[in-house]
Motif scaffolding. Structure first.
Motif, PDB file in Angstrom:
ATOM      1  N   LEU A   1     -26.546 -35.811  10.079  1.00  0.00           N
ATOM      2  CA  LEU A   1     -27.925 -35.481   9.732  1.00  0.00           C
ATOM      3  C   LEU A   1     -28.659 -34.807  10.880  1.00  0.00           C
ATOM      4  O   LEU A   1     -29.412 -33.853  10.671  1.00  0.00           O
ATOM      5  CB  LEU A   1     -28.671 -36.741   9.289  1.00  0.00           C
ATOM      6  CG  LEU A   1     -30.035 -36.485   8.627  1.00  0.00           C
ATOM      7  CD1 LEU A   1     -29.886 -35.663   7.362  1.00  0.00           C
ATOM      8  CD2 LEU A   1     -30.717 -37.814   8.300  1.00  0.00           C
ATOM      9  N   TYR A   2     -28.471 -35.290  12.099  1.00  0.00           N
ATOM     10  CA  TYR A   2     -29.132 -34.668  13.251  1.00  0.00           C
ATOM     11  C   TYR A   2     -28.150 -33.871  14.111  1.00  0.00           C
ATOM     12  O   TYR A   2     -28.552 -32.950  14.806  1.00  0.00           O
ATOM     13  CB  TYR A   2     -29.815 -35.733  14.110  1.00  0.00           C
ATOM     14  CG  TYR A   2     -31.127 -36.190  13.529  1.00  0.00           C
ATOM     15  CD1 TYR A   2     -32.297 -35.486  13.752  1.00  0.00           C
ATOM     16  CD2 TYR A   2     -31.186 -37.339  12.734  1.00  0.00           C
ATOM     17  CE1 TYR A   2     -33.504 -35.901  13.210  1.00  0.00           C
ATOM     18  CE2 TYR A   2     -32.386 -37.768  12.190  1.00  0.00           C
ATOM     19  CZ  TYR A   2     -33.536 -37.043  12.430  1.00  0.00           C
ATOM     20  OH  TYR A   2     -34.723 -37.460  11.887  1.00  0.00           O
ATOM     21  N   GLY A   3     -26.866 -34.218  14.048  1.00  0.00           N
ATOM     22  CA  GLY A   3     -25.890 -33.507  14.844  1.00  0.00           C
ATOM     23  C   GLY A   3     -25.334 -32.284  14.147  1.00  0.00           C
ATOM     24  O   GLY A   3     -24.607 -31.491  14.752  1.00  0.00           O
ATOM     25  N   GLY A   4     -25.659 -32.106  12.865  1.00  0.00           N
ATOM     26  CA  GLY A   4     -25.166 -30.982  12.092  1.00  0.00           C
ATOM     27  C   GLY A   4     -26.269 -30.021  11.711  1.00  0.00           C
ATOM     28  O   GLY A   4     -27.368 -30.024  12.282  1.00  0.00           O
ATOM     29  N   ALA A   5     -25.998 -29.225  10.702  1.00  0.00           N
ATOM     30  CA  ALA A   5     -26.886 -28.109  10.366  1.00  0.00           C
ATOM     31  C   ALA A   5     -28.104 -28.525   9.553  1.00  0.00           C
ATOM     32  O   ALA A   5     -28.965 -27.683   9.277  1.00  0.00           O
ATOM     33  CB  ALA A   5     -26.088 -27.059   9.601  1.00  0.00           C
ATOM     34  N   TRP A   6     -28.206 -29.806   9.180  1.00  0.00           N
ATOM     35  CA  TRP A   6     -29.368 -30.198   8.370  1.00  0.00           C
ATOM     36  C   TRP A   6     -30.673 -30.122   9.171  1.00  0.00           C
ATOM     37  O   TRP A   6     -31.748 -30.073   8.592  1.00  0.00           O
ATOM     38  CB  TRP A   6     -29.166 -31.605   7.798  1.00  0.00           C
ATOM     39  CG  TRP A   6     -28.294 -31.553   6.581  1.00  0.00           C
ATOM     40  CD1 TRP A   6     -28.690 -31.367   5.294  1.00  0.00           C
ATOM     41  CD2 TRP A   6     -26.866 -31.630   6.554  1.00  0.00           C
ATOM     42  NE1 TRP A   6     -27.603 -31.333   4.461  1.00  0.00           N
ATOM     43  CE2 TRP A   6     -26.464 -31.493   5.209  1.00  0.00           C
ATOM     44  CE3 TRP A   6     -25.890 -31.799   7.527  1.00  0.00           C
ATOM     45  CZ2 TRP A   6     -25.137 -31.524   4.795  1.00  0.00           C
ATOM     46  CZ3 TRP A   6     -24.560 -31.833   7.135  1.00  0.00           C
ATOM     47  CH2 TRP A   6     -24.193 -31.693   5.793  1.00  0.00           C
ATOM     48  N   VAL A   7     -30.593 -30.089  10.485  1.00  0.00           N
ATOM     49  CA  VAL A   7     -31.796 -29.876  11.297  1.00  0.00           C
ATOM     50  C   VAL A   7     -32.438 -28.545  10.940  1.00  0.00           C
ATOM     51  O   VAL A   7     -33.665 -28.373  11.038  1.00  0.00           O
ATOM     52  CB  VAL A   7     -31.453 -29.932  12.804  1.00  0.00           C
ATOM     53  CG1 VAL A   7     -32.665 -29.573  13.653  1.00  0.00           C
ATOM     54  CG2 VAL A   7     -30.957 -31.322  13.174  1.00  0.00           C
ATOM     55  N   ALA A   8     -31.628 -27.577  10.510  1.00  0.00           N
ATOM     56  CA  ALA A   8     -32.165 -26.267  10.149  1.00  0.00           C
ATOM     57  C   ALA A   8     -33.140 -26.357   8.983  1.00  0.00           C
ATOM     58  O   ALA A   8     -34.048 -25.521   8.864  1.00  0.00           O
ATOM     59  CB  ALA A   8     -31.027 -25.315   9.809  1.00  0.00           C
ATOM     60  N   GLU A   9     -32.974 -27.370   8.115  1.00  0.00           N
ATOM     61  CA  GLU A   9     -33.918 -27.518   7.008  1.00  0.00           C
ATOM     62  C   GLU A   9     -35.301 -27.910   7.514  1.00  0.00           C
ATOM     63  O   GLU A   9     -36.317 -27.534   6.923  1.00  0.00           O
ATOM     64  CB  GLU A   9     -33.402 -28.554   6.014  1.00  0.00           C
ATOM     65  CG  GLU A   9     -32.270 -28.044   5.135  1.00  0.00           C
ATOM     66  CD  GLU A   9     -32.079 -28.904   3.906  1.00  0.00           C
ATOM     67  OE1 GLU A   9     -32.942 -28.846   2.993  1.00  0.00           O
ATOM     68  OE2 GLU A   9     -31.083 -29.634   3.860  1.00  0.00           O
ATOM     69  N   ARG A  10     -35.362 -28.683   8.597  1.00  0.00           N
ATOM     70  CA  ARG A  10     -36.668 -29.010   9.181  1.00  0.00           C
ATOM     71  C   ARG A  10     -37.361 -27.742   9.675  1.00  0.00           C
ATOM     72  O   ARG A  10     -38.571 -27.579   9.522  1.00  0.00           O
ATOM     73  CB  ARG A  10     -36.491 -30.019  10.324  1.00  0.00           C
ATOM     74  CG  ARG A  10     -35.989 -31.378   9.885  1.00  0.00           C
ATOM     75  CD  ARG A  10     -35.995 -32.387  11.018  1.00  0.00           C
ATOM     76  NE  ARG A  10     -35.443 -33.658  10.600  1.00  0.00           N
ATOM     77  CZ  ARG A  10     -36.140 -34.648  10.022  1.00  0.00           C
ATOM     78  NH1 ARG A  10     -37.429 -34.482   9.810  1.00  0.00           N
ATOM     79  NH2 ARG A  10     -35.545 -35.776   9.684  1.00  0.00           N
ATOM     80  N   TYR A  11     -36.582 -26.871  10.271  1.00  0.00           N
ATOM     81  CA  TYR A  11     -37.129 -25.599  10.752  1.00  0.00           C
ATOM     82  C   TYR A  11     -37.552 -24.708   9.580  1.00  0.00           C
ATOM     83  O   TYR A  11     -38.640 -24.136   9.579  1.00  0.00           O
ATOM     84  CB  TYR A  11     -36.081 -24.895  11.615  1.00  0.00           C
ATOM     85  CG  TYR A  11     -36.490 -23.544  12.142  1.00  0.00           C
ATOM     86  CD1 TYR A  11     -37.447 -23.421  13.147  1.00  0.00           C
ATOM     87  CD2 TYR A  11     -35.901 -22.384  11.649  1.00  0.00           C
ATOM     88  CE1 TYR A  11     -37.806 -22.178  13.648  1.00  0.00           C
ATOM     89  CE2 TYR A  11     -36.251 -21.137  12.130  1.00  0.00           C
ATOM     90  CZ  TYR A  11     -37.208 -21.038  13.137  1.00  0.00           C
ATOM     91  OH  TYR A  11     -37.564 -19.806  13.630  1.00  0.00           O
ATOM     92  N   ALA A  12     -36.708 -24.627   8.558  1.00  0.00           N
ATOM     93  CA  ALA A  12     -37.006 -23.775   7.408  1.00  0.00           C
ATOM     94  C   ALA A  12     -38.276 -24.217   6.688  1.00  0.00           C
ATOM     95  O   ALA A  12     -39.020 -23.389   6.155  1.00  0.00           O
ATOM     96  CB  ALA A  12     -35.831 -23.782   6.433  1.00  0.00           C
ATOM     97  N   ALA A  13     -38.532 -25.533   6.682  1.00  0.00           N
ATOM     98  CA  ALA A  13     -39.692 -26.057   5.951  1.00  0.00           C
ATOM     99  C   ALA A  13     -41.013 -25.551   6.524  1.00  0.00           C
ATOM    100  O   ALA A  13     -41.990 -25.366   5.788  1.00  0.00           O
ATOM    101  CB  ALA A  13     -39.656 -27.580   5.959  1.00  0.00           C
ATOM    102  N   ILE A  14     -41.061 -25.335   7.855  1.00  0.00           N
ATOM    103  CA  ILE A  14     -42.332 -24.945   8.487  1.00  0.00           C
ATOM    104  C   ILE A  14     -42.128 -23.760   9.432  1.00  0.00           C
ATOM    105  O   ILE A  14     -42.847 -23.626  10.422  1.00  0.00           O
ATOM    106  CB  ILE A  14     -42.950 -26.139   9.250  1.00  0.00           C
ATOM    107  CG1 ILE A  14     -41.968 -26.666  10.318  1.00  0.00           C
ATOM    108  CG2 ILE A  14     -43.365 -27.250   8.293  1.00  0.00           C
ATOM    109  CD1 ILE A  14     -42.597 -27.649  11.281  1.00  0.00           C
ATOM    110  N   GLU A  15     -41.178 -22.877   9.132  1.00  0.00           N
ATOM    111  CA  GLU A  15     -40.775 -21.833  10.076  1.00  0.00           C
ATOM    112  C   GLU A  15     -41.953 -21.002  10.570  1.00  0.00           C
ATOM    113  O   GLU A  15     -42.135 -20.832  11.790  1.00  0.00           O
ATOM    114  CB  GLU A  15     -39.732 -20.921   9.438  1.00  0.00           C
ATOM    115  CG  GLU A  15     -39.262 -19.808  10.358  1.00  0.00           C
ATOM    116  CD  GLU A  15     -38.210 -18.940   9.707  1.00  0.00           C
ATOM    117  OE1 GLU A  15     -37.745 -17.982  10.378  1.00  0.00           O
ATOM    118  OE2 GLU A  15     -37.843 -19.193   8.544  1.00  0.00           O
ATOM    119  N   ALA A  16     -42.749 -20.458   9.658  1.00  0.00           N
ATOM    120  CA  ALA A  16     -43.849 -19.575  10.069  1.00  0.00           C
ATOM    121  C   ALA A  16     -44.851 -20.338  10.923  1.00  0.00           C
ATOM    122  O   ALA A  16     -45.307 -19.837  11.961  1.00  0.00           O
ATOM    123  CB  ALA A  16     -44.525 -18.982   8.840  1.00  0.00           C
TER     124      ALA A  16
END
Length: 596
Positions: free
Chosen positions: A299-314
């Motif tokens: 969850l934190y060591g893989g690519a799911w962290v990218a979803e946190r970024y995608a949620a508020i990217e701008a």
């Protein structure tokens, strides 16, 4: 004031309280806890007026949650109230409430406040907020747990009846464990996330904090509705988890999978819990827990962290320096992830899902510590990322592997801090897990939250799944009697032996060859009659009903605790020529007398 749902409903029904009086009292109590940093926005009298006015135009208890006050984590929308996700620069005022909030309001619940949280739901600690560290309800120097910190602590302090959180990596279970609460992490998709600020969109759920499993169930029953506006929504009826044994087989991690980081209090409590369950006859099986612990790292060591970024990217790109430093650092790490990393993570998860599937052939549910240990706010300040990771040891894998989970308190440690366990099972097991929790909770704990509110006696018949119905039988279908096989062959399981409310007369009907009883409700001279309550798969109810001869039929039977279930009743004309056997208290007693 006792904020448990059943207690408030009783007070409303007896005219002892009104919703307005409850809200005014809770507002006064809220003012005593300003240094706990529980809230981001407390609704004003003007903002509360529409909810109270609506209730005052209806009859008390005319809705499932009529007059029941609740808190909302501040990443969940409430119409007309700012949503901040604990970041003032991100704040917006939604026109509409989140689907789950609107369902609760439609059911009569009253929103009181938006609660503090780890910023953007990134954390299990309750310290990552510009609105202040949210403190533990039992010990001001200890963490409350997060990210749903304010929702849990405010409920534990008796400032509401239930509260909403979110749970992606443990945010609905860790704060429950640290504040002596039930924490339901529903199956993904059963509670809509429409109107919720995403953390990891594919893994987010709305969670429920409650003082007991019965309250959690009542909220879940209202809120678990399919939602066409949420692409991740699922219909509970479409989920078919494995069937449970009448007494579920419980798996626990093997010795290597039990990790407490030298917290001997936590270890002793978990071991005592296992011992007590074994003494009650539960079959406990130790399972190699390596696969689950490895999956948690994704969850934190893989690519799911990218979803946190995608949620508020701008927003993140424009305001990164204004975020909590720990939160910002975690989200920024997604910039180094590639599409290839996402696929690798997906493949690893697919393998984990396949490899862990076989365990459900041997057990009905798993039980783990909710967390390995607990930390002080000072400890978290010294190592915010490392210690946060420790707290997710037994929580991070849950949504990735598509489980339902319930955190249950198991008492206070010798240092007077709460602790507890979590039960989990495949998606769709929510009601079964709540039923198990209800059966066990008051055996480990006598009070809930931090204000010593009693835990009610179990009420097994409350926890029907969408696939089953509680059925009360009074005669030849009882255990050991000639027609009991009609229940067994339809997959029914015995829930409890109890009695009706003292409102019935009981008869042996004329005719045979199998002797039959008749249960008739009366306004005078009623008595309590022994019944067995069985859980019947709904798909078999029709064929069962076809076997019931006139003048018998199925209707509502009131039990001694005031609840109602489907059960055998007799048409009044059927008692012509019948023998009144009310004085015996039940069919089993009557048959014993006849055998003498």
């Amino acid at each position: 004031m006792d904020c448990r749902i059943a207690s408030l409903r009783q007070a409303y029904g007896e005219g002892q309280l009104t919703p307005r009086q409850v809200v005014e009292s809770l507002h006064q109590q809220t003012g005593h806890y300003t240094d706990y940093n529980l809230f981001i926005h407390v609704l004003t009298d003007e903002e509360l007026a529409p909810y109270l006015n609506r209730l005052e135009e209806s009859e008390p208890n005319s809705l499932p949650l009529w007059g029941i006050p609740f808190m909302i984590k501040d990443n969940i929308d409430l119409a007309g109230i700012p949503t901040t996700a604990a970041c003032e620069e991100f704040a917006y005022v939604p026109e509409h409430s989140a689907t789950v909030v609107q369902l609760l309001i439609d059911a009569g619940a009253i929103p009181l406040a938006k609660t503090n949280m780890d910023q953007f739901a990134t954390g299990l600690v309750g310290t990552r907020s510009p609105y202040g560290v949210c403190h533990n309800a039992f010990d001001f120097n200890m963490i409350s747990g997060g990210s749903s910190s304010g929702s849990a602590a405010s409920l534990a302090l008796n400032l509401c009846s239930f509260s909403l959180g979110t749970d992606t990596a443990g945010s609905g279970r860790v704060p429950a464990a640290f504040n002596n609460l039930i924490g339901l992490k529903p199956s993904k998709g059963l509670l809509s996330t429409s109107g919720v600020v995403p953390a990891v969109r594919s893994q987010d759920v709305v969670s429920i904090f409650a003082l007991n499993a019965q309250d959690a169930y009542k909220v879940f029953d209202v809120a678990a509705q399919p939602d066409d506006t949420d692409e991740f929504s699922r219909d509970e009826m479409a989920l078919t988890p494995p069937a449970w044994a009448a007494k579920p087989v419980i798996g626990i991690p093997d010795a290597a999978g039990l990790i407490f980081y030298d917290d001997h209090e936590a270890q002793a409590n978990f071991e005592a819990t296992v011992t007590q369950l074994k003494s009650q006859g539960f079959d406990i099986k130790e399972i190699d827990f390596t696969l689950w612990l490895e999956t948690a790292k994704l969850l934190y060591g893989g690519a799911w962290v990218a979803e946190r970024y995608a949620a508020i990217e701008a927003f993140f790109e424009a305001h990164e320096t204004q975020l909590d430093p720990t939160v910002g650092g975690i989200i920024a790490g997604a910039r180094n992830l590639s599409a290839a990393d996402a696929y690798k993570g997906s493949y690893a998860l697919q393998q984990a899902q396949r490899d862990t599937r076989a365990v459900w052939q041997d057990i009905n549910c798993f039980m783990t510590p909710t967390t390995p240990t607990i930390f002080s706010t000072e400890q978290i300040e010294q190592d915010p990322v490392g210690l946060n990771s420790v707290l997710g040891t037994y929580t991070n894998f849950m949504n990735l592997l598509d489980y339902a989970a319930v955190a249950m308190p198991t008492g206070l440690r010798n240092d007077s801090l709460p602790t507890g366990v979590t039960f989990f099972a495949p998606a769709g097991s929510d009601r079964a897990l709540l039923k198990l929790t209800d059966a066990l909770h008051n055996q480990f704990n006598k009070t809930a939250g931090a204000k010593a509110l009693p835990i009610p006696a179990p009420k097994a018949e409350l926890f029907d799944t969408p696939h089953t119905i509680s059925l009360a039988v009074v005669g030849a279908h009882l255990v050991g009697f000639p027609l009991n096989g009609q229940l067994i062959e339809r997959g029914a399981t015995l829930l409890q032996t109890t009695k009706t409310a003292p409102k019935y007369r009981f008869y042996q009907l004329a005719g045979g060859p199998i002797l039959k009883p008749g249960l008739v409700k009366t306004n005078t001279d009623g008595a309590s009659i022994e019944v067995e309550v069985w859980s019947m798969p709904k798909q078999h109810l029709g064929t069962f009903l076809a076997l019931i001869p006139s003048p018998l039929g199925l209707g509502k039977v009131e039990l001694i605790d005031g609840s109602q279930v489907v059960g055998f009743i007799c048409e009044p004309y059927g008692i012509e020529g019948a023998t009144d056997i009310t004085h015996t208290g039940g069919w089993r007693n009557w048959m014993k007398q006849n055998a003498l």
